[in-house]
Write a protein that holds these residues in place. Structure first.
Motif, PDB file in Angstrom:
ATOM      1  N   SER A  27       1.287 -82.765  59.825  1.00  0.00           N
ATOM      2  CA  SER A  27       0.817 -83.913  60.605  1.00  0.00           C
ATOM      3  C   SER A  27      -0.106 -84.793  59.786  1.00  0.00           C
ATOM      4  CB  SER A  27       0.094 -83.415  61.860  1.00  0.00           C
ATOM      5  OG  SER A  27       0.956 -82.669  62.692  1.00  0.00           O
ATOM      6  N   THR A  28      -0.973 -84.178  58.964  1.00  0.00           N
ATOM      7  CA  THR A  28      -1.864 -84.970  58.114  1.00  0.00           C
ATOM      8  C   THR A  28      -1.069 -85.771  57.098  1.00  0.00           C
ATOM      9  OG1 THR A  28      -3.583 -83.267  58.353  1.00  0.00           O
ATOM     10  CG2 THR A  28      -3.851 -84.855  56.562  1.00  0.00           C
ATOM     11  N   ALA A  29      -0.050 -85.140  56.497  1.00  0.00           N
ATOM     12  CA  ALA A  29       0.786 -85.851  55.527  1.00  0.00           C
ATOM     13  C   ALA A  29       1.529 -87.009  56.187  1.00  0.00           C
ATOM     14  CB  ALA A  29       1.777 -84.885  54.887  1.00  0.00           C
ATOM     15  N   VAL A  30       2.035 -86.785  57.402  1.00  0.00           N
ATOM     16  CA  VAL A  30       2.746 -87.843  58.119  1.00  0.00           C
ATOM     17  C   VAL A  30       1.804 -88.998  58.443  1.00  0.00           C
ATOM     18  CG1 VAL A  30       3.905 -88.413  60.294  1.00  0.00           C
ATOM     19  CG2 VAL A  30       4.506 -86.323  59.068  1.00  0.00           C
ATOM     20  N   ILE A  31       0.589 -88.674  58.879  1.00  0.00           N
ATOM     21  CA  ILE A  31      -0.382 -89.727  59.205  1.00  0.00           C
ATOM     22  C   ILE A  31      -0.735 -90.529  57.959  1.00  0.00           C
ATOM     23  CG2 ILE A  31      -2.751 -90.153  59.963  1.00  0.00           C
ATOM     24  CD1 ILE A  31      -2.456 -87.797  61.865  1.00  0.00           C
ATOM     25  N   CYS A  32      -0.935 -89.832  56.837  1.00  0.00           N
ATOM     26  CA  CYS A  32      -1.263 -90.526  55.583  1.00  0.00           C
ATOM     27  C   CYS A  32      -0.126 -91.445  55.145  1.00  0.00           C
ATOM     28  CB  CYS A  32      -1.583 -89.510  54.492  1.00  0.00           C
ATOM     29  SG  CYS A  32      -3.133 -88.617  54.736  1.00  0.00           S
ATOM     30  N   MET A  33       1.102 -90.961  55.217  1.00  0.00           N
ATOM     31  CA  MET A  33       2.235 -91.779  54.813  1.00  0.00           C
ATOM     32  C   MET A  33       2.438 -92.951  55.783  1.00  0.00           C
ATOM     33  SD  MET A  33       3.153 -90.495  52.041  1.00  0.00           S
ATOM     34  CE  MET A  33       4.564 -91.561  51.806  1.00  0.00           C
ATOM     35  N   THR A  34       2.171 -92.722  57.055  1.00  0.00           N
ATOM     36  CA  THR A  34       2.281 -93.807  58.023  1.00  0.00           C
ATOM     37  C   THR A  34       1.215 -94.872  57.760  1.00  0.00           C
ATOM     38  OG1 THR A  34       3.083 -92.214  59.662  1.00  0.00           O
ATOM     39  CG2 THR A  34       2.405 -94.359  60.476  1.00  0.00           C
ATOM     40  N   CYS A  35       0.002 -94.410  57.427  1.00  0.00           N
ATOM     41  CA  CYS A  35      -1.055 -95.360  57.067  1.00  0.00           C
ATOM     42  C   CYS A  35      -0.663 -96.158  55.834  1.00  0.00           C
ATOM     43  CB  CYS A  35      -2.364 -94.612  56.817  1.00  0.00           C
ATOM     44  SG  CYS A  35      -3.148 -93.948  58.301  1.00  0.00           S
ATOM     45  N   TYR A  36      -0.015 -95.499  54.894  1.00  0.00           N
ATOM     46  CA  TYR A  36       0.439 -96.200  53.691  1.00  0.00           C
ATOM     47  C   TYR A  36       1.494 -97.249  54.056  1.00  0.00           C
ATOM     48  CZ  TYR A  36       2.713 -97.064  49.214  1.00  0.00           C
ATOM     49  OH  TYR A  36       3.258 -97.664  48.116  1.00  0.00           O
ATOM     50  N   THR A  37       2.396 -96.874  54.965  1.00  0.00           N
ATOM     51  CA  THR A  37       3.418 -97.832  55.402  1.00  0.00           C
ATOM     52  C   THR A  37       2.789 -99.022  56.111  1.00  0.00           C
ATOM     53  OG1 THR A  37       4.991 -96.009  55.675  1.00  0.00           O
ATOM     54  CG2 THR A  37       5.534 -98.082  56.748  1.00  0.00           C
ATOM     55  N   ILE A  38       1.791 -98.748  56.948  1.00  0.00           N
ATOM     56  CA  ILE A  38       1.115 -99.826  57.660  1.00  0.00           C
ATOM     57  C   ILE A  38       0.388-100.750  56.694  1.00  0.00           C
ATOM     58  CG2 ILE A  38      -0.739-100.332  59.311  1.00  0.00           C
ATOM     59  CD1 ILE A  38       0.039 -97.800  60.790  1.00  0.00           C
ATOM     60  N   SER A  39      -0.174-100.159  55.638  1.00  0.00           N
ATOM     61  CA  SER A  39      -0.926-100.969  54.675  1.00  0.00           C
ATOM     62  C   SER A  39      -0.031-101.894  53.858  1.00  0.00           C
ATOM     63  CB  SER A  39      -1.710-100.052  53.733  1.00  0.00           C
ATOM     64  OG  SER A  39      -0.828 -99.305  52.906  1.00  0.00           O
ATOM     65  N   MET A  40       1.280-101.687  53.924  1.00  0.00           N
ATOM     66  CA  MET A  40       2.195-102.518  53.139  1.00  0.00           C
ATOM     67  C   MET A  40       2.423-103.893  53.751  1.00  0.00           C
ATOM     68  SD  MET A  40       2.954-100.638  50.540  1.00  0.00           S
ATOM     69  CE  MET A  40       4.409-101.429  49.863  1.00  0.00           C
ATOM     70  N   PHE A  41       2.100-104.043  55.035  1.00  0.00           N
ATOM     71  CA  PHE A  41       2.308-105.334  55.677  1.00  0.00           C
ATOM     72  C   PHE A  41       1.239-105.541  56.737  1.00  0.00           C
ATOM     73  CE2 PHE A  41       4.843-102.123  57.789  1.00  0.00           C
ATOM     74  CZ  PHE A  41       4.472-102.277  59.112  1.00  0.00           C
ATOM     75  N   SER A  42       1.106-106.750  57.192  1.00  0.00           N
ATOM     76  CA  SER A  42       0.135-107.098  58.228  1.00  0.00           C
ATOM     77  C   SER A  42       0.816-107.074  59.587  1.00  0.00           C
ATOM     78  CB  SER A  42      -0.445-108.488  57.963  1.00  0.00           C
ATOM     79  OG  SER A  42       0.574-109.474  58.037  1.00  0.00           O
ATOM     80  N   PRO A  43       0.047-106.918  60.680  1.00  0.00           N
ATOM     81  CA  PRO A  43       0.669-106.913  62.019  1.00  0.00           C
ATOM     82  C   PRO A  43       1.418-108.196  62.342  1.00  0.00           C
ATOM     83  CG  PRO A  43      -1.570-106.068  62.089  1.00  0.00           C
ATOM     84  CD  PRO A  43      -1.365-106.607  60.706  1.00  0.00           C
ATOM     85  N   ALA A  44       0.958-109.320  61.757  1.00  0.00           N
ATOM     86  CA  ALA A  44       1.623-110.593  62.044  1.00  0.00           C
ATOM     87  C   ALA A  44       3.021-110.653  61.436  1.00  0.00           C
ATOM     88  CB  ALA A  44       0.781-111.748  61.525  1.00  0.00           C
ATOM     89  N   ASP A  45       3.207-109.966  60.314  1.00  0.00           N
ATOM     90  CA  ASP A  45       4.518-109.982  59.651  1.00  0.00           C
ATOM     91  C   ASP A  45       5.561-109.163  60.396  1.00  0.00           C
ATOM     92  OD1 ASP A  45       3.398-111.574  57.717  1.00  0.00           O
ATOM     93  OD2 ASP A  45       2.895-109.884  56.406  1.00  0.00           O
ATOM     94  N   GLY A  46       5.128-108.112  61.042  1.00  0.00           N
ATOM     95  CA  GLY A  46       6.075-107.268  61.767  1.00  0.00           C
ATOM     96  C   GLY A  46       5.374-106.522  62.875  1.00  0.00           C
TER      97      GLY A  46
END
Length: 268
Positions: free
Chosen positions: A138-157
């Motif tokens: 779960s920690t690894a999934v959360i970290c990777m999800t945070c990394y995915t989120i950091s790749m774009f802004s909420p306005a872009d997608g």
């Protein structure tokens, strides 16, 4: 539409490697359909049961400790009644029977406390690998999800951003819930130790005081559930994991920001 005419569609959305094209191959389709149904109906149920197995045992242990504390409080009430009997100058045999009854009840409480500790140790040994693997994944999934989120802004997608956030919530709960109930055991054990320490056990007879000292020694040992080798199943460690995840997210955001600035300089 004929079910044996490609493309074949499974009841559940599946991802398969290119060489395993079940949409065009009927034999592969049967394997994929069988796998999907077994995974959804049996494997998913097993996963849910394993997630709540530790929660069930931890909550039961905390409840047993609270019930035992209430039983000790009843013994203290018996001690107060003993003083009242002595003040009323009851017969010696009545006092002796009263003392024997309180000592017998206290010995039962000591035995119950010992069995609760054995139960919690056995439960810890059973669910420790499950919780440890669950926390790591779960920690690894959360970290990777945070990394995915950091790749774009909420306005872009916005839809993708919302989907990633909602996906992180159950991952966080899989860490939080075991930590919460593991913390409840620690609190219940500490409260039990403090409650019996403030009990007026010194008003009892010599046998009672000796038996109570044994209970005090056993209750003074902390009960902390441990998963794996070093991970303590407490809310404190959940906060530590949350802080590490946020730091990872901040680092990824800074890296993306720096890469964006570098690309802008190159274009200039």
């Amino acid at each position: 539409m004929d079910a044996k005419v490609p493309p074949y569609m499974t009841h559940y959305k599946l991802y398969a490697p290119p060489f395993f094209n079940f949409e065009q191959n009927y034999f592969y389709f049967l394997i994929a359909e069988l796998y999907a149904n077994i995974g959804a109906e049996f494997a998913a149920t097993t996963a849910v049961v394993m997630d709540f197995l530790g929660v069930f045992f931890f909550s039961m242990g905390a409840g047993l400790l609270e019930e035992l504390a209430a039983r000790i409080a009843e013994i203290e009430t018996e001690l107060k009644e003993k003083i009242t009997i002595e003040n009323r100058l009851k017969f010696h045999n009545t006092e002796k029977e009263h003392e024997d009854r309180t000592v017998k009840e206290l010995k039962k409480c000591i035995l119950i406390h010992s069995k609760i500790k054995k139960f919690l140790i056995a439960a810890q040994n059973l669910v420790s690998p499950i919780i440890f693997i669950q926390v790591v994944i779960s920690t690894a999934v959360i970290c990777m999800t945070c990394y995915t989120i950091s790749m774009f802004s909420p306005a872009d997608g916005a839809s993708v951003f919302f989907r990633q956030i909602t996906y992180m919530m159950p991952m966080g709960l899989q860490i939080f819930i075991p930590c919460y109930f593991g913390n409840e055991i620690m609190i219940a054990a500490e409260k039990f130790s403090m409650d019996i320490f403030h009990t007026k056990w010194y008003n009892g007879c010599k046998k009672f005081r000796t038996a109570f000292n044994t209970l005090l020694i056993h209750a003074s040992q902390p009960m902390i559930m441990i998963s794996g080798v070093l991970f303590k199943v407490t809310l404190e460690n959940f906060v530590v994991i949350s802080q590490l995840t946020y730091k990872f997210y901040a680092v990824m955001q800074n890296m993306n920001a720096n890469q964006g600035l570098q690309s802008m300089k190159v274009e200039e």
